[in-house]
Design a protein around this motif. Structure first.
Motif, PDB file in Angstrom:
ATOM      1  N   ALA A  26      41.628  38.382  32.026  1.00  0.00           N
ATOM      2  CA  ALA A  26      41.949  36.967  32.164  1.00  0.00           C
ATOM      3  C   ALA A  26      41.967  36.506  33.617  1.00  0.00           C
ATOM      4  O   ALA A  26      41.520  35.394  33.917  1.00  0.00           O
ATOM      5  CB  ALA A  26      43.304  36.684  31.511  1.00  0.00           C
ATOM      6  N   TYR A  27      42.466  37.323  34.531  1.00  0.00           N
ATOM      7  CA  TYR A  27      42.710  36.842  35.886  1.00  0.00           C
ATOM      8  C   TYR A  27      41.822  37.455  36.965  1.00  0.00           C
ATOM      9  O   TYR A  27      41.782  36.939  38.081  1.00  0.00           O
ATOM     10  CB  TYR A  27      44.178  37.074  36.263  1.00  0.00           C
ATOM     11  N   ILE A  28      41.151  38.545  36.653  1.00  0.00           N
ATOM     12  CA  ILE A  28      40.317  39.161  37.678  1.00  0.00           C
ATOM     13  C   ILE A  28      38.843  39.087  37.312  1.00  0.00           C
ATOM     14  O   ILE A  28      38.007  38.699  38.127  1.00  0.00           O
ATOM     15  CB  ILE A  28      40.755  40.623  37.928  1.00  0.00           C
ATOM     16  N   LEU A  29      38.498  39.417  36.075  1.00  0.00           N
ATOM     17  CA  LEU A  29      37.091  39.440  35.677  1.00  0.00           C
ATOM     18  C   LEU A  29      36.601  38.115  35.106  1.00  0.00           C
ATOM     19  O   LEU A  29      35.406  37.948  34.894  1.00  0.00           O
ATOM     20  CB  LEU A  29      36.871  40.559  34.650  1.00  0.00           C
ATOM     21  N   SER A  30      37.490  37.196  34.878  1.00  0.00           N
ATOM     22  CA  SER A  30      37.101  35.883  34.356  1.00  0.00           C
ATOM     23  C   SER A  30      36.273  35.139  35.406  1.00  0.00           C
ATOM     24  O   SER A  30      36.597  35.174  36.591  1.00  0.00           O
ATOM     25  CB  SER A  30      38.353  35.091  34.010  1.00  0.00           C
ATOM     26  N   PRO A  31      35.207  34.451  35.011  1.00  0.00           N
ATOM     27  CA  PRO A  31      34.405  33.712  35.989  1.00  0.00           C
ATOM     28  C   PRO A  31      35.170  32.600  36.696  1.00  0.00           C
ATOM     29  O   PRO A  31      34.809  32.197  37.802  1.00  0.00           O
ATOM     30  CB  PRO A  31      33.264  33.118  35.159  1.00  0.00           C
ATOM     31  N   ALA A  32      36.274  32.129  36.130  1.00  0.00           N
ATOM     32  CA  ALA A  32      37.049  31.062  36.748  1.00  0.00           C
ATOM     33  C   ALA A  32      38.158  31.605  37.660  1.00  0.00           C
ATOM     34  O   ALA A  32      38.885  30.814  38.258  1.00  0.00           O
ATOM     35  CB  ALA A  32      37.667  30.189  35.663  1.00  0.00           C
ATOM     36  N   SER A  33      38.291  32.921  37.779  1.00  0.00           N
ATOM     37  CA  SER A  33      39.369  33.485  38.589  1.00  0.00           C
ATOM     38  C   SER A  33      39.073  33.315  40.077  1.00  0.00           C
ATOM     39  O   SER A  33      37.919  33.234  40.501  1.00  0.00           O
ATOM     40  CB  SER A  33      39.565  34.963  38.256  1.00  0.00           C
ATOM     41  N   PRO A  34      40.113  33.260  40.909  1.00  0.00           N
ATOM     42  CA  PRO A  34      39.908  33.113  42.350  1.00  0.00           C
ATOM     43  C   PRO A  34      39.156  34.304  42.965  1.00  0.00           C
ATOM     44  O   PRO A  34      38.398  34.130  43.914  1.00  0.00           O
ATOM     45  CB  PRO A  34      41.316  33.021  42.919  1.00  0.00           C
ATOM     46  N   ILE A  35      39.355  35.480  42.412  1.00  0.00           N
ATOM     47  CA  ILE A  35      38.658  36.649  42.949  1.00  0.00           C
ATOM     48  C   ILE A  35      37.156  36.521  42.710  1.00  0.00           C
ATOM     49  O   ILE A  35      36.351  36.803  43.614  1.00  0.00           O
ATOM     50  CB  ILE A  35      39.224  37.945  42.320  1.00  0.00           C
ATOM     51  N   GLN A  36      36.771  36.083  41.530  1.00  0.00           N
ATOM     52  CA  GLN A  36      35.345  35.914  41.242  1.00  0.00           C
ATOM     53  C   GLN A  36      34.747  34.778  42.081  1.00  0.00           C
ATOM     54  O   GLN A  36      33.599  34.869  42.529  1.00  0.00           O
ATOM     55  CB  GLN A  36      35.132  35.650  39.748  1.00  0.00           C
ATOM     56  N   ALA A  37      35.525  33.735  42.318  1.00  0.00           N
ATOM     57  CA  ALA A  37      35.038  32.645  43.166  1.00  0.00           C
ATOM     58  C   ALA A  37      34.831  33.147  44.598  1.00  0.00           C
ATOM     59  O   ALA A  37      33.834  32.805  45.246  1.00  0.00           O
ATOM     60  CB  ALA A  37      36.026  31.485  43.143  1.00  0.00           C
ATOM     61  N   LEU A  38      35.734  33.951  45.094  1.00  0.00           N
ATOM     62  CA  LEU A  38      35.590  34.524  46.436  1.00  0.00           C
ATOM     63  C   LEU A  38      34.376  35.449  46.501  1.00  0.00           C
ATOM     64  O   LEU A  38      33.604  35.401  47.474  1.00  0.00           O
ATOM     65  CB  LEU A  38      36.865  35.290  46.814  1.00  0.00           C
ATOM     66  N   LEU A  39      34.189  36.258  45.475  1.00  0.00           N
ATOM     67  CA  LEU A  39      33.015  37.141  45.454  1.00  0.00           C
ATOM     68  C   LEU A  39      31.707  36.345  45.403  1.00  0.00           C
ATOM     69  O   LEU A  39      30.712  36.736  46.023  1.00  0.00           O
ATOM     70  CB  LEU A  39      33.096  38.104  44.270  1.00  0.00           C
ATOM     71  N   ARG A  40      31.701  35.222  44.675  1.00  0.00           N
ATOM     72  CA  ARG A  40      30.497  34.383  44.636  1.00  0.00           C
ATOM     73  C   ARG A  40      30.208  33.792  46.009  1.00  0.00           C
ATOM     74  O   ARG A  40      29.051  33.657  46.410  1.00  0.00           O
ATOM     75  CB  ARG A  40      30.657  33.268  43.600  1.00  0.00           C
ATOM     76  N   GLN A  41      31.271  33.422  46.755  1.00  0.00           N
ATOM     77  CA  GLN A  41      31.054  32.868  48.088  1.00  0.00           C
ATOM     78  C   GLN A  41      30.628  33.938  49.081  1.00  0.00           C
ATOM     79  O   GLN A  41      29.873  33.666  50.009  1.00  0.00           O
ATOM     80  CB  GLN A  41      32.319  32.179  48.582  1.00  0.00           C
ATOM     81  N   LEU A  42      31.113  35.159  48.916  1.00  0.00           N
ATOM     82  CA  LEU A  42      30.767  36.242  49.831  1.00  0.00           C
ATOM     83  C   LEU A  42      29.432  36.913  49.490  1.00  0.00           C
ATOM     84  O   LEU A  42      28.921  37.680  50.298  1.00  0.00           O
ATOM     85  CB  LEU A  42      31.878  37.299  49.849  1.00  0.00           C
ATOM     86  N   GLN A  43      28.886  36.650  48.311  1.00  0.00           N
ATOM     87  CA  GLN A  43      27.656  37.310  47.875  1.00  0.00           C
ATOM     88  C   GLN A  43      26.494  37.104  48.850  1.00  0.00           C
ATOM     89  O   GLN A  43      25.823  38.081  49.201  1.00  0.00           O
ATOM     90  CB  GLN A  43      27.278  36.821  46.470  1.00  0.00           C
ATOM     91  N   PRO A  44      26.218  35.882  49.345  1.00  0.00           N
ATOM     92  CA  PRO A  44      25.105  35.740  50.299  1.00  0.00           C
ATOM     93  C   PRO A  44      25.347  36.500  51.604  1.00  0.00           C
ATOM     94  O   PRO A  44      24.442  37.121  52.148  1.00  0.00           O
ATOM     95  CB  PRO A  44      25.027  34.233  50.557  1.00  0.00           C
TER      96      PRO A  44
END
Length: 181
Positions: A26-44
């Motif tokens: 719910a809170y780490i692997l969910s696409p809406a979680s802050p961790i996933q949002a941070l990983l999406r921003q750091l991906q490039p």
């Protein structure tokens, strides 16, 4: 879910209870979680750094493959550093618990002394302290006498040995000087 997340969750299912797995989903692997949002921003940034550092990693792996002695040396040094760090950590743990035990012992003595004074009264406690002090002084005097007696005995033996060695003979202890050979 992509492959690493599925693999991670399947590996964690055997280790963690269901509430923690639900929390991860719910809170780490969910696409809406802050961790996933941070990983999406750091991906490039991470992919750009990987393309810059890939030749360096290739050269490093080629150098390590061509000289296995360096790998052994690096591994040995890593093990030595790990052992030293582990021993330092164990030393800090032992110092902490020893210091804690002695502090507890000290304060237990202070509280026991206070309880004794409270229970017996100040005058009787002073008499008891005088009796204990007198016993400690007599014990110290006895230890001093034993030490001085042994010191004089050793000093007399040393003087006799020196006098025997200066006289040209073998001394009172025979040929070996009393050393057993």
């Amino acid at each position: 879910m992509d492959f690493p997340a599925e693999w991670t969750m399947s590996a964690l299912k055997s280790l963690l209870p269901d509430p923690i797995l639900t929390f991860f989903n719910a809170y780490i692997l969910s696409p809406a979680s802050p961790i996933q949002a941070l990983l999406r921003q750091l991906q490039p940034l991470l992919s750009h750094m990987l393309t810059l550092l890939a030749p360096l990693f290739d050269r490093l792996t080629a150098a390590l493959a061509s000289s296995p002695d360096a790998v052994v040396l690096i591994f040995f040094l890593a093990v030595v550093v790990f052992v030293v760090q582990l021993l330092a950590y164990l030393q800090r743990i032992m110092l902490f618990w020893t210091r804690l035990a002695f502090r507890m012992l000290f304060w237990a003595g202070v509280f026991a002394l206070g309880a004794m004074v409270w229970q017996r009264g100040l005058e009787q406690s002073a008499r008891d302290a005088a009796v204990v002090g007198r016993g400690l002084v007599s014990f110290g005097t006895m230890c001093r006498e034993v030490f001085l007696k042994e010191y004089r005995r050793y000093d007399d033996l040393e003087k006799a040995r020196r006098a025997g060695a200066a006289g040209g003979g073998y001394g009172a202890r025979g040929r070996g000087g009393g050393y057993g050979y």
